[in-house]
Design an enzyme around this catalytic site. Structure first.
Site, short mmCIF file in Angstrom:
data_model
loop_
_atom_site.label_atom_id
_atom_site.label_comp_id
_atom_site.label_asym_id
_atom_site.label_seq_id
_atom_site.Cartn_x
_atom_site.Cartn_y
_atom_site.Cartn_z
N GLN A 148 2.89 9.76 1.06
CA GLN A 148 4.64 9.36 1.02
C GLN A 148 5.32 9.36 0.15
O GLN A 148 6.63 9.30 0.42
CB GLN A 148 4.00 7.68 1.01
CG GLN A 148 3.55 7.09 2.21
CD GLN A 148 3.45 5.81 3.04
OE1 GLN A 148 2.62 5.03 2.28
NE2 GLN A 148 4.27 5.30 3.61
N GLY B 277 1.39 -1.08 0.28
CA GLY B 277 0.19 -0.12 0.02
C GLY B 277 0.66 1.26 0.03
O GLY B 277 2.48 0.93 0.79
N CYS C 286 5.85 -0.08 7.61
CA CYS C 286 5.32 1.19 6.89
C CYS C 286 6.34 1.89 5.93
O CYS C 286 7.84 2.01 6.10
CB CYS C 286 4.97 1.98 7.20
SG CYS C 286 4.65 3.94 6.79
N LEU C 287 6.09 2.08 4.40
CA LEU C 287 7.46 1.85 3.64
C LEU C 287 8.31 3.62 4.11
O LEU C 287 9.72 3.15 3.76
CB LEU C 287 7.10 2.16 2.24
CG LEU C 287 6.48 0.90 1.27
CD1 LEU C 287 7.13 1.24 -0.39
CD2 LEU C 287 7.98 -0.27 1.54
N HIS D 26 -3.06 7.61 6.94
CA HIS D 26 -1.74 8.35 6.09
C HIS D 26 -2.31 9.71 5.31
O HIS D 26 -1.62 10.87 5.43
CB HIS D 26 -1.19 7.68 4.44
CG HIS D 26 0.19 6.64 5.10
ND1 HIS D 26 1.25 7.35 5.51
CD2 HIS D 26 0.24 5.70 4.38
CE1 HIS D 26 2.00 6.64 6.31
NE2 HIS D 26 1.56 5.15 5.84
N HIS E 258 -4.69 1.45 6.89
CA HIS E 258 -3.82 1.89 7.33
C HIS E 258 -2.88 3.54 6.46
O HIS E 258 -2.55 4.28 6.53
CB HIS E 258 -2.14 1.32 7.18
CG HIS E 258 -0.33 1.62 6.53
ND1 HIS E 258 0.20 1.00 7.81
CD2 HIS E 258 -0.50 2.61 6.09
CE1 HIS E 258 0.68 1.79 7.73
NE2 HIS E 258 0.94 2.73 6.23
N GLU E 259 -3.92 3.28 4.75
CA GLU E 259 -3.46 4.37 3.59
C GLU E 259 -4.19 5.44 4.17
O GLU E 259 -3.85 6.63 4.16
CB GLU E 259 -3.64 3.24 3.10
CG GLU E 259 -2.35 1.89 2.05
CD GLU E 259 -1.31 2.62 2.63
OE1 GLU E 259 -0.59 4.00 2.27
OE2 GLU E 259 -0.44 1.90 2.57
NI NI Z 1 2.42 2.91 5.65
#
Ligand code: NI
Length: 170
Positions: free
Chosen positions: A50, A45, A92-93, A138, A134-135
């Site tokens: 991000q 995701g 998370c990236l 963000h 999660h997204e």
């Molecule tokens: Ni994330």
């Protein structure tokens, strides 16, 4: 084009993103770039903040590019309903190297627009529900760290500060 993934500590990650009002080539390019960047980093995701774009756009592919049926795009997503509870490891990236157990709803129903601006509703369970939530977080400037205990959160923040100081957080 693969874009740089913004790391924890950069303000855009903790700033609520702006709604998307224009649907066109610019948005299509952003979404295509987000998929390329997510797959390059083996993510499931990714949210626009991000890649440094403060817009309410997120993508999810729980197969990480293995199954062409799995990817979807969420523009201006809103949660319609959520229920149940699941606990599982999350990463998370933007916070590479840290994975922690996070409790999320087990089932979620959302409405969102696609890249053309058409509204749709969808449901997700298990990993898909986790990824959507999660997204969606963000887009409000919320990171999974905020779902951890204050103690655990501070510990991770301290470790990241050390990595930043050492120049190992790029
Ligand atoms: Ni994330």
């Amino acid at each position: 084009m693969i874009r740089r993934i913004v790391k924890y500590g950069e303000p855009v990650l903790e700033t609520p993103a702006q709604p998307v009002k224009e649907f066109g080539p610019e948005l299509e390019t952003l979404v295509a770039d987000m998929f390329e960047s997510m797959y390059a980093n083996k993510g499931v995701g990714l949210a626009a903040p991000q890649v440094g774009v403060s817009r309410r756009v997120a993508i999810v592919d729980v197969s990480a590019g293995e199954d062409p049926e799995k990817p979807f795009v969420l523009v201006n997503p809103e949660i319609v309903h959520k229920s149940g509870s699941q606990r599982g490891e999350e990463g998370c990236l933007s916070i590479p190297g840290f994975r922690e157990e996070v409790t999320r709803a087990a089932h979620v129903r959302i409405k969102a627009q696609n890249v053309k601006g058409e509204w749709f509703e969808m449901e997700g369970t298990e990993l898909v529900a986790r990824a959507i939530l999660h997204e969606r977080d963000h887009l409000d400037g919320i990171l999974f760290l905020q779902h951890l205990s204050p103690l655990k959160r501070e510990l991770i923040k301290r470790k990241i500060k050390k990595l930043i100081k050492a120049g190992e957080w790029e």
